[in-house]
Write an enzyme that holds these catalytic residues in place. Structure first.
Site, PDB file in Angstrom:
ATOM      1  N   PHE A  73       0.836  -1.189   0.000  1.00  0.00           N
ATOM      2  CA  PHE A  73       0.000   0.000   0.000  1.00  0.00           C
ATOM      3  C   PHE A  73       0.878   1.248   0.000  1.00  0.00           C
ATOM      4  CE2 PHE A  73      -2.663  -3.235   2.088  1.00  0.00           C
ATOM      5  CZ  PHE A  73      -3.812  -3.138   1.304  1.00  0.00           C
ATOM      6  N   THR A  74       0.410   2.282  -0.638  1.00  0.00           N
ATOM      7  CA  THR A  74       1.111   3.558  -0.708  1.00  0.00           C
ATOM      8  C   THR A  74       1.251   4.158   0.690  1.00  0.00           C
ATOM      9  OG1 THR A  74       0.078   3.896  -2.861  1.00  0.00           O
ATOM     10  CG2 THR A  74       1.085   5.817  -1.831  1.00  0.00           C
ATOM     11  N   HIS A  75       2.381   4.835   0.920  1.00  0.00           N
ATOM     12  CA  HIS A  75       2.633   5.496   2.200  1.00  0.00           C
ATOM     13  C   HIS A  75       2.630   7.001   1.984  1.00  0.00           C
ATOM     14  CE1 HIS A  75       4.436   6.414   6.067  1.00  0.00           C
ATOM     15  NE2 HIS A  75       5.293   7.180   5.430  1.00  0.00           N
ATOM     16  N   PRO A  76       2.033   7.777   2.806  1.00  0.00           N
ATOM     17  CA  PRO A  76       1.173   7.387   3.912  1.00  0.00           C
ATOM     18  C   PRO A  76      -0.298   7.352   3.461  1.00  0.00           C
ATOM     19  CG  PRO A  76       1.621   9.728   4.090  1.00  0.00           C
ATOM     20  CD  PRO A  76       2.322   9.226   2.848  1.00  0.00           C
ATOM     21  N   GLU A  80      -2.580   1.464   4.297  1.00  0.00           N
ATOM     22  CA  GLU A  80      -1.360   0.770   4.721  1.00  0.00           C
ATOM     23  C   GLU A  80      -1.504   0.176   6.123  1.00  0.00           C
ATOM     24  OE1 GLU A  80       2.393   2.870   5.546  1.00  0.00           O
ATOM     25  OE2 GLU A  80       1.203   4.710   5.598  1.00  0.00           O
TER      26      GLU A  80
END
Length: 87
Positions: A73-76, A80
Site C-alpha cells: 500500500f502507498t505510504h502514507p 497501509e
C-alpha cells in the site's frame, strides 16, 4: 461453528492518521481461523470510506486476510494500516 480470530488496530497506529492528526478510531476484522477468510469488518476511523470497498471485494471473492496483509500500500495512506491489522 466457526473458529474465529478478531483482529484490531487502533487508528493511532496508522501513519496517515497521525499525519492528519485524526487518531481516534479503530479497524477491526473477523477472520475465520481455519481458512483465513475475512468474514466482516468494522472500520471506524478517518478515511475508512476509502477502504471499505476493498473489504467488500475480499469478502465477496473469499480472498484471505493473508493476501490483504501481503499487499503493498502507498505510504502514507489509511490503507497501509491493513498490513498491520492482519499481521
Amino acid at each position: 461453528m466457526r473458529n474465529i480470530d478478531v483482529k484490531k488496530l487502533p487508528a493511532d497506529a496508522i501513519p496517515k492518521a497521525k499525519v492528519l492528526a485524526q487518531t481516534d478510531g479503530i479497524l477491526k476484522a473477523i477472520v475465520d481461523h481455519d481458512s483465513g477468510e475475512i468474514l466482516g469488518v468494522t472500520l471506524f476511523c478517518t478515511g475508512s470510506h476509502e477502504i471499505i470497498n476493498l473489504f467488500k471485494m475480499a469478502i465477496d471473492n473469499h480472498i484471505p486476510a493473508s493476501y490483504v496483509h501481503n499487499m503493498i500500500f502507498t505510504h502514507p495512506t489509511i490503507s497501509e494500516g491493513l498490513n498491520d491489522l492482519f499481521a
